[in-house]
Motif scaffolding. Structure first.
Motif, PDB file in Angstrom:
ATOM      1  N   THR A 176       5.631 -56.049-107.284  1.00 46.22           N
ATOM      2  CA  THR A 176       6.607 -54.996-107.559  1.00 46.22           C
ATOM      3  C   THR A 176       6.010 -53.932-108.460  1.00 46.22           C
ATOM      4  O   THR A 176       6.121 -52.723-108.196  1.00 46.22           O
ATOM      5  CB  THR A 176       7.857 -55.590-108.242  1.00 46.22           C
ATOM      6  OG1 THR A 176       8.414 -56.604-107.426  1.00 46.22           O
ATOM      7  CG2 THR A 176       8.894 -54.527-108.533  1.00 46.22           C
TER       8      THR A 176
ATOM      9  N   LYS B  28       7.618 -59.548-110.961  1.00 45.28           N
ATOM     10  CA  LYS B  28       6.586 -59.809-109.956  1.00 45.28           C
ATOM     11  C   LYS B  28       5.514 -58.723-110.018  1.00 45.28           C
ATOM     12  O   LYS B  28       5.836 -57.531-110.074  1.00 45.28           O
ATOM     13  CB  LYS B  28       7.200 -59.858-108.556  1.00 45.28           C
ATOM     14  CG  LYS B  28       8.116 -61.057-108.339  1.00 45.28           C
ATOM     15  CD  LYS B  28       8.616 -61.117-106.904  1.00 45.28           C
ATOM     16  CE  LYS B  28       9.457 -62.366-106.680  1.00 45.28           C
ATOM     17  NZ  LYS B  28       9.886 -62.508-105.276  1.00 45.28           N
TER      18      LYS B  28
ATOM     19  N   HIS C 249       7.024 -65.261-110.848  1.00 44.53           N
ATOM     20  CA  HIS C 249       7.841 -65.392-109.646  1.00 44.53           C
ATOM     21  C   HIS C 249       9.327 -65.356-109.954  1.00 44.53           C
ATOM     22  O   HIS C 249      10.152 -65.336-109.027  1.00 44.53           O
ATOM     23  CB  HIS C 249       7.536 -66.738-108.956  1.00 44.53           C
ATOM     24  CG  HIS C 249       8.009 -67.927-109.745  1.00 44.53           C
ATOM     25  ND1 HIS C 249       7.366 -68.356-110.891  1.00 44.53           N
ATOM     26  CD2 HIS C 249       9.076 -68.756-109.576  1.00 44.53           C
ATOM     27  CE1 HIS C 249       8.006 -69.407-111.376  1.00 44.53           C
ATOM     28  NE2 HIS C 249       9.050 -69.680-110.605  1.00 44.53           N
TER      29      HIS C 249
ATOM     30  N   GLY D 272       4.192 -63.181-106.475  1.00 47.39           N
ATOM     31  CA  GLY D 272       4.285 -62.244-107.585  1.00 47.39           C
ATOM     32  C   GLY D 272       3.306 -62.479-108.704  1.00 47.39           C
ATOM     33  O   GLY D 272       3.392 -61.843-109.762  1.00 47.39           O
TER      34      GLY D 272
ATOM     35  N   HIS E 291      11.643 -63.292-111.372  1.00 43.26           N
ATOM     36  CA  HIS E 291      12.576 -62.176-111.244  1.00 43.26           C
ATOM     37  C   HIS E 291      11.868 -61.013-110.561  1.00 43.26           C
ATOM     38  O   HIS E 291      10.659 -60.824-110.712  1.00 43.26           O
ATOM     39  CB  HIS E 291      13.101 -61.730-112.610  1.00 43.26           C
ATOM     40  CG  HIS E 291      14.587 -61.513-112.646  1.00 43.26           C
ATOM     41  ND1 HIS E 291      15.228 -60.679-111.767  1.00 43.26           N
ATOM     42  CD2 HIS E 291      15.551 -62.026-113.449  1.00 43.26           C
ATOM     43  CE1 HIS E 291      16.534 -60.681-112.028  1.00 43.26           C
ATOM     44  NE2 HIS E 291      16.752 -61.493-113.042  1.00 43.26           N
ATOM     45  N   TRP E 292      12.632 -60.199-109.840  1.00 40.43           N
ATOM     46  CA  TRP E 292      12.038 -59.140-109.023  1.00 40.43           C
ATOM     47  C   TRP E 292      11.181 -58.173-109.829  1.00 40.43           C
ATOM     48  O   TRP E 292      10.116 -57.744-109.393  1.00 40.43           O
ATOM     49  CB  TRP E 292      13.140 -58.377-108.276  1.00 40.43           C
ATOM     50  CG  TRP E 292      14.034 -57.547-109.173  1.00 40.43           C
ATOM     51  CD1 TRP E 292      15.186 -57.933-109.768  1.00 40.43           C
ATOM     52  CD2 TRP E 292      13.821 -56.185-109.563  1.00 40.43           C
ATOM     53  NE1 TRP E 292      15.725 -56.916-110.509  1.00 40.43           N
ATOM     54  CE2 TRP E 292      14.909 -55.825-110.400  1.00 40.43           C
ATOM     55  CE3 TRP E 292      12.846 -55.234-109.292  1.00 40.43           C
ATOM     56  CZ2 TRP E 292      15.023 -54.559-110.964  1.00 40.43           C
ATOM     57  CZ3 TRP E 292      12.950 -53.975-109.848  1.00 40.43           C
ATOM     58  CH2 TRP E 292      14.034 -53.643-110.670  1.00 40.43           C
ATOM     59  N   ASP E 293      11.636 -57.818-111.032  1.00 37.97           N
ATOM     60  CA  ASP E 293      10.912 -56.801-111.793  1.00 37.97           C
ATOM     61  C   ASP E 293       9.750 -57.381-112.598  1.00 37.97           C
ATOM     62  O   ASP E 293       9.016 -56.624-113.243  1.00 37.97           O
ATOM     63  CB  ASP E 293      11.863 -56.036-112.711  1.00 37.97           C
ATOM     64  CG  ASP E 293      12.610 -56.930-113.694  1.00 37.97           C
ATOM     65  OD1 ASP E 293      12.620 -58.161-113.491  1.00 37.97           O
ATOM     66  OD2 ASP E 293      13.186 -56.396-114.656  1.00 37.97           O
TER      67      ASP E 293
END
Length: 429
Positions: free
Chosen positions: A248, A245, A239, A308, A241-243
């Motif tokens: 993603t 998850k 959970h 995520g 960081h965006w990359d």
């Protein structure tokens, strides 16, 4: 990234090439099984005659010895059996007589780009005057390599009890009933035997009829594939960081497949149409053991992903494929050589590629999950991966309270953390 892969090659070039790096040592490799996996990609009602003669002749070039992966990069080649017909048109060296090459037909520059394909934008971006320089690499033929590489990822996942399969839930305006059960790992053979890889017989028949209608109308159809994964542990992905998850990463992998335009996790876009009170999966206590309580979900709307990360429930990811842009009744375009109105070029094409695209979806999902597994467990050998995952899952269900004694009064805590992340109360317990 722990597991990475690359592909190279053009649709009518001498071969497709794939390399995958980061696989642990000890994965069992059976060439016949790998060839059978490639054959699954050629299944499906509505396919082009090209599938009958586009046989995948595969050769593993490195990373495997005596039936086991070595931990080094695995390299493979899928030879193009049609290459003898294309040695001049797709040759590496400059032709001695370009005009003679054009007279063969295959060497003629393609200047009427197809709407919905990479043709025109690729020509603009790379300053080409021939769409073939773009379409040969943009072709879905490249996915054969990803299916082969994905097979290795599937073997790794199977070693820890994770199984990946797909089924078709929509073709055109024909969709499976919402209440249809999810496929189980043992259903894969039956799914592959169905002409459109649909789990519901009545829907399958309707899908086939819809494909027949589109063929008669010289049109093409898209649809939706759902990938279902059984046996995943909780906690793959992150959970933070965006990359990192997993949502993603799965969405990016599926959207990278040619002609795919949308991805949904669990109920996906359907979640936007209902209130929060019915959108989420309530958490229930499951079996109690000495290790603690195994939690379960009342429903499966989230599709096995929250924040995520995998929840330990069945993973469901759906992907929408648009109708193919190569039509027997070409759409309007412009001739880039003259600027005049024209009709788009016509290439051999399926009426509907959704059934066989499901196998490609399985491959990219397996590659993404294998990467997340190795990120979590590490391991230079399969035995080490299994051992590390076992140690992690053994602690997943342990009590999460601030004291070893779950009945302690948490409001009186004044102590310091001790081993295991738990605490001592003021009285020393």
């Amino acid at each position: 990234m722990t597991l990475r892969y690359l592909t190279a090659g053009e649709s009518h070039g001498p071969a497709l090439v794939g390399i995958i790096d980061g696989l642990p040592a000890g994965i069992a490799v059976d060439s016949d099984d790998l060839v059978a996996e490639l054959a699954r990609r050629r299944l499906g009602y509505g396919r082009s005659p090209r599938m009958d003669f586009e046989v995948d002749r595969l050769e593993i070039m490195g990373g495997v010895r005596h039936g086991l992966t070595l931990g080094s990069p695995v390299g493979l080649v899928i030879h193009n059996t049609e290459w003898p017909k294309w040695t001049e048109a797709m040759g590496i060296e400059a032709p001695d007589d370009p005009e003679a090459l054009g007279r063969t037909g295959r060497g003629v520059a393609l200047t009427r780009p197809r709407p919905g394909h990479a043709d025109l934008v690729g020509m603009q971006k790379y300053d080409f005057d021939d769409a073939r320089n773009v379409l040969e690499r943009a072709s879905a033929r490249e996915t054969a390599t990803r299916v082969a590489l994905g097979w290795f990822a599937k073997q790794l996942l199977a070693a820890v009890g994770v199984h990946v399969l797909s089924h078709v839930t929509r073709i055109g305006d024909v969709a499976t009933p919402a209440e249809a059960p999810l496929p189980e790992p043992g259903d894969l053979e039956a799914l592959d035997a169905d002409p459109v890889r649909c789990a519901d017989p009545d829907t399958s028949a309707a899908m086939q009829a819809r494909i027949d209608r589109a063929k008669a109308e010289l049109d093409t159809l898209g649809g939706v594939v759902e990938v279902v994964v059984h046996g995943l542990p909780p906690g793959l992905g992150s959970h933070v960081h965006w990359d990192r998850k997993l949502d993603t990463r799965l969405a990016a992998a599926l959207m990278s497949i040619q002609a795919f335009k949308g991805v949904g996790i669990g109920d996906g876009f359907g979640s936007a149409a209902v209130p929060g009170s019915v959108a989420h999966d309530e958490i229930l206590p499951g079996a109690r053991t000495d290790a603690g309580t195994h939690f379960t979900r009342k429903t499966h709307r989230a599709g096995g992903l929250e924040g995520g990360m995998t929840t330990g429930e069945v993973l469901r990811v759906s992907a929408a494929m648009k109708p193919l842009s190569s039509l027997m009744r070409p759409l309007a375009t412009v001739d880039t050589a003259t600027g005049d109105p024209a009709t788009a070029i016509t290439q051999r094409s399926d009426v509907c590629a959704v059934p066989r695209a499901g196998v490609v979806c399985e491959a990219v999902v397996a590659l993404t999950l294998a990467d997340a597994l190795l990120e979590k467990t590490g391991g230079d050998s399969v035995a080490e991966v299994v051992r590390n995952l076992s140690a992690y899952t053994a602690g997943v269900d342990r009590p999460r309270g601030p004291y070893d004694d779950a009945t302690a009064d948490q409001a009186t805590y004044q102590g310091d953390p001790v081993e295991g992340g738990r605490y001592r109360a003021p009285d020393g317990t």
